[in-house]
Motif scaffolding. Sequence first.
Motif, PDB file in Angstrom:
ATOM      1  N   ARG A 173     -18.238  15.511  -9.834  1.00 39.57           N
ATOM      2  CA  ARG A 173     -16.963  15.509 -10.558  1.00 39.57           C
ATOM      3  C   ARG A 173     -15.752  15.693  -9.638  1.00 39.57           C
ATOM      4  O   ARG A 173     -14.635  15.344 -10.023  1.00 39.57           O
ATOM      5  CB  ARG A 173     -16.975  16.600 -11.620  1.00 39.57           C
ATOM      6  CG  ARG A 173     -18.078  16.433 -12.657  1.00 39.57           C
ATOM      7  CD  ARG A 173     -18.122  17.607 -13.626  1.00 39.57           C
ATOM      8  NE  ARG A 173     -16.892  17.677 -14.420  1.00 39.57           N
ATOM      9  CZ  ARG A 173     -16.706  17.049 -15.569  1.00 39.57           C
ATOM     10  NH1 ARG A 173     -17.673  16.286 -16.067  1.00 39.57           N
ATOM     11  NH2 ARG A 173     -15.586  17.168 -16.233  1.00 39.57           N
ATOM     12  N   GLY A 174     -15.964  16.251  -8.483  1.00 37.58           N
ATOM     13  CA  GLY A 174     -14.843  16.458  -7.561  1.00 37.58           C
ATOM     14  C   GLY A 174     -13.793  17.415  -8.101  1.00 37.58           C
ATOM     15  O   GLY A 174     -12.608  17.263  -7.792  1.00 37.58           O
ATOM     16  N   GLU A 175     -14.207  18.404  -8.869  1.00 32.14           N
ATOM     17  CA  GLU A 175     -13.259  19.342  -9.452  1.00 32.14           C
ATOM     18  C   GLU A 175     -13.920  20.702  -9.656  1.00 32.14           C
ATOM     19  O   GLU A 175     -15.147  20.815  -9.650  1.00 32.14           O
ATOM     20  CB  GLU A 175     -12.735  18.829 -10.788  1.00 32.14           C
ATOM     21  CG  GLU A 175     -13.801  18.750 -11.873  1.00 32.14           C
ATOM     22  CD  GLU A 175     -13.254  18.340 -13.224  1.00 32.14           C
ATOM     23  OE1 GLU A 175     -12.024  18.351 -13.406  1.00 32.14           O
ATOM     24  OE2 GLU A 175     -14.074  18.021 -14.112  1.00 32.14           O
ATOM     25  N   PHE A 176     -13.087  21.722  -9.858  1.00 32.19           N
ATOM     26  CA  PHE A 176     -13.590  23.040 -10.214  1.00 32.19           C
ATOM     27  C   PHE A 176     -12.456  23.836 -10.855  1.00 32.19           C
ATOM     28  O   PHE A 176     -11.284  23.453 -10.782  1.00 32.19           O
ATOM     29  CB  PHE A 176     -14.139  23.789  -8.988  1.00 32.19           C
ATOM     30  CG  PHE A 176     -13.094  24.158  -7.966  1.00 32.19           C
ATOM     31  CD1 PHE A 176     -12.541  25.437  -7.944  1.00 32.19           C
ATOM     32  CD2 PHE A 176     -12.666  23.244  -7.014  1.00 32.19           C
ATOM     33  CE1 PHE A 176     -11.585  25.792  -7.000  1.00 32.19           C
ATOM     34  CE2 PHE A 176     -11.709  23.584  -6.063  1.00 32.19           C
ATOM     35  CZ  PHE A 176     -11.168  24.866  -6.059  1.00 32.19           C
ATOM     36  N   ARG A 201      -0.044  24.770  -4.884  1.00 30.48           N
ATOM     37  CA  ARG A 201       0.313  25.138  -6.252  1.00 30.48           C
ATOM     38  C   ARG A 201      -0.789  24.673  -7.206  1.00 30.48           C
ATOM     39  O   ARG A 201      -0.964  23.472  -7.436  1.00 30.48           O
ATOM     40  CB  ARG A 201       1.658  24.492  -6.607  1.00 30.48           C
ATOM     41  CG  ARG A 201       2.198  24.844  -7.995  1.00 30.48           C
ATOM     42  CD  ARG A 201       3.474  24.039  -8.236  1.00 30.48           C
ATOM     43  NE  ARG A 201       4.039  24.290  -9.547  1.00 30.48           N
ATOM     44  CZ  ARG A 201       4.969  25.192  -9.803  1.00 30.48           C
ATOM     45  NH1 ARG A 201       5.435  25.955  -8.815  1.00 30.48           N
ATOM     46  NH2 ARG A 201       5.453  25.355 -11.021  1.00 30.48           N
ATOM     47  N   VAL A 202      -1.539  25.628  -7.748  1.00 29.86           N
ATOM     48  CA  VAL A 202      -2.626  25.330  -8.677  1.00 29.86           C
ATOM     49  C   VAL A 202      -2.143  25.602 -10.091  1.00 29.86           C
ATOM     50  O   VAL A 202      -1.619  26.677 -10.383  1.00 29.86           O
ATOM     51  CB  VAL A 202      -3.872  26.188  -8.369  1.00 29.86           C
ATOM     52  CG1 VAL A 202      -4.952  25.976  -9.431  1.00 29.86           C
ATOM     53  CG2 VAL A 202      -4.417  25.853  -6.982  1.00 29.86           C
ATOM     54  N   GLU A 203      -2.322  24.625 -10.962  1.00 29.12           N
ATOM     55  CA  GLU A 203      -1.862  24.755 -12.346  1.00 29.12           C
ATOM     56  C   GLU A 203      -3.046  24.913 -13.294  1.00 29.12           C
ATOM     57  O   GLU A 203      -4.042  24.195 -13.188  1.00 29.12           O
ATOM     58  CB  GLU A 203      -1.026  23.535 -12.736  1.00 29.12           C
ATOM     59  CG  GLU A 203       0.247  23.386 -11.904  1.00 29.12           C
ATOM     60  CD  GLU A 203       1.096  22.206 -12.343  1.00 29.12           C
ATOM     61  OE1 GLU A 203       0.685  21.518 -13.313  1.00 29.12           O
ATOM     62  OE2 GLU A 203       2.153  21.979 -11.736  1.00 29.12           O
ATOM     63  N   ARG A 204      -2.935  25.886 -14.189  1.00 31.43           N
ATOM     64  CA  ARG A 204      -3.937  26.178 -15.212  1.00 31.43           C
ATOM     65  C   ARG A 204      -5.336  26.380 -14.624  1.00 31.43           C
ATOM     66  O   ARG A 204      -6.342  26.031 -15.229  1.00 31.43           O
ATOM     67  CB  ARG A 204      -3.948  25.078 -16.280  1.00 31.43           C
ATOM     68  CG  ARG A 204      -2.658  25.045 -17.110  1.00 31.43           C
ATOM     69  CD  ARG A 204      -2.704  23.969 -18.157  1.00 31.43           C
ATOM     70  NE  ARG A 204      -2.726  22.638 -17.565  1.00 31.43           N
ATOM     71  CZ  ARG A 204      -1.640  22.007 -17.114  1.00 31.43           C
ATOM     72  NH1 ARG A 204      -0.443  22.579 -17.214  1.00 31.43           N
ATOM     73  NH2 ARG A 204      -1.735  20.802 -16.594  1.00 31.43           N
ATOM     74  N   GLY A 205      -5.368  26.919 -13.414  1.00 30.26           N
ATOM     75  CA  GLY A 205      -6.636  27.261 -12.785  1.00 30.26           C
ATOM     76  C   GLY A 205      -7.551  26.092 -12.493  1.00 30.26           C
ATOM     77  O   GLY A 205      -8.755  26.270 -12.319  1.00 30.26           O
ATOM     78  N   HIS A 206      -6.991  24.880 -12.391  1.00 32.54           N
ATOM     79  CA  HIS A 206      -7.814  23.672 -12.264  1.00 32.54           C
ATOM     80  C   HIS A 206      -7.474  22.939 -10.972  1.00 32.54           C
ATOM     81  O   HIS A 206      -6.302  22.687 -10.680  1.00 32.54           O
ATOM     82  CB  HIS A 206      -7.572  22.755 -13.461  1.00 32.54           C
ATOM     83  CG  HIS A 206      -8.372  21.492 -13.414  1.00 32.54           C
ATOM     84  ND1 HIS A 206      -7.820  20.241 -13.553  1.00 32.54           N
ATOM     85  CD2 HIS A 206      -9.705  21.278 -13.245  1.00 32.54           C
ATOM     86  CE1 HIS A 206      -8.755  19.324 -13.480  1.00 32.54           C
ATOM     87  NE2 HIS A 206      -9.910  19.934 -13.287  1.00 32.54           N
ATOM     88  N   VAL A 207      -8.498  22.601 -10.206  1.00 32.04           N
ATOM     89  CA  VAL A 207      -8.340  21.809  -8.981  1.00 32.04           C
ATOM     90  C   VAL A 207      -9.150  20.534  -9.140  1.00 32.04           C
ATOM     91  O   VAL A 207     -10.347  20.587  -9.443  1.00 32.04           O
ATOM     92  CB  VAL A 207      -8.807  22.584  -7.733  1.00 32.04           C
ATOM     93  CG1 VAL A 207      -8.779  21.680  -6.502  1.00 32.04           C
ATOM     94  CG2 VAL A 207      -7.941  23.816  -7.505  1.00 32.04           C
ATOM     95  N   GLN A 208      -8.508  19.390  -8.941  1.00 37.37           N
ATOM     96  CA  GLN A 208      -9.163  18.085  -9.073  1.00 37.37           C
ATOM     97  C   GLN A 208      -8.759  17.218  -7.883  1.00 37.37           C
ATOM     98  O   GLN A 208      -7.573  16.995  -7.635  1.00 37.37           O
ATOM     99  CB  GLN A 208      -8.733  17.398 -10.370  1.00 37.37           C
ATOM    100  CG  GLN A 208      -9.180  15.946 -10.499  1.00 37.37           C
ATOM    101  CD  GLN A 208     -10.665  15.813 -10.788  1.00 37.37           C
ATOM    102  OE1 GLN A 208     -11.113  16.150 -11.875  1.00 37.37           O
ATOM    103  NE2 GLN A 208     -11.429  15.325  -9.820  1.00 37.37           N
TER     104      GLN A 208
END
Length: 324
Positions: A173-176, A201-208
């Motif tokens: 998925r390339g995300e966490f 800057r990470v928004e809503r705790g989501h990295v993609q």
Amino acid sequence: MTWNAYYRGDGTSRPDTRLPAPPPWRTFPNRPVASVFRPPEGLVEAVNAALALRRPLLITGTPGSGKSTVVEQVAAELALGPVLRWHITSRATLADALYRYDALGRIHAHRLQQEKARAGADTGDGDDIAAFIGLGPLGTALLPSERPRALLVDEIDKSDLDLPGDLLEVLERGEFRIPELLREGQDVAELRMWDSADKYRVERGHVQCTEFPFIVMTSNGEQELPAPFLRRCVRYTMPKPTAALIREVVRGHLQLEMTENGPEAELVNEFVRRVAAGESVAVDQLLGTLHLLHGADAQSAAKVRGRGERERLIALLMKDLSGA
């Protein structure tokens, strides 16, 4: 042994003793190795397949065979930036590779703030959880970017049995997500990147990720990896070294012109025979031995005289890595 130009074992102080120049690969900061690495047959195709398919490249081979050097050369040729590194141990976890939350540090900081508040002092901006979260090497590699980052996952076969399976979803998925930020309701957080003072800057705790990183995983073949994990990798096995290939490596690292005959050539041939016989010896052991015997320092190299002394030095530096 007469090779004693530096330490002599007599307890006499010699402050004017000049140490020799270090080997090229032991100068600091380290010099780039991309220019001297020579990929064996089939490795270029494996790298390009991994790049095109956006799959990790799993390289299996003996210690010192150049597995971890591949990612350095690819990153240099394709301008992917500094290589991120995740060194695997039996205690390594996927969570630590994605991000690290210093809960104890936050508790300590909270107590200090309470003490300052009771004393009437300024407590600053309050309890910011982002100050105690840092992205790990894999988490940094998965940040959105215009070009993929290069990541080395070194010795994946030394991991806990569950780690390769834990990696599957992230690789697909390339995300966490970072649950600690979600629980705190912190929609925006500036998090430190791995091995850098920069923040993202990470928004809503989501990295993609937007570009899947170029990932090289190395293995010494000490543990069988699960089939679902292997299916998601492009796999390559480093071939057994040949005398011709090792002579090219020596030329690249030591600028030492190697012939097919002579004492240096015999040392190379013996190294190739030992590897073929299943002994665990590394190329950097051979390079170090040749450096001392031939080019470390003209004065000191000249002191390595006689067959017996030469053999003692070779035995010291070319020990099998599987023993103590």
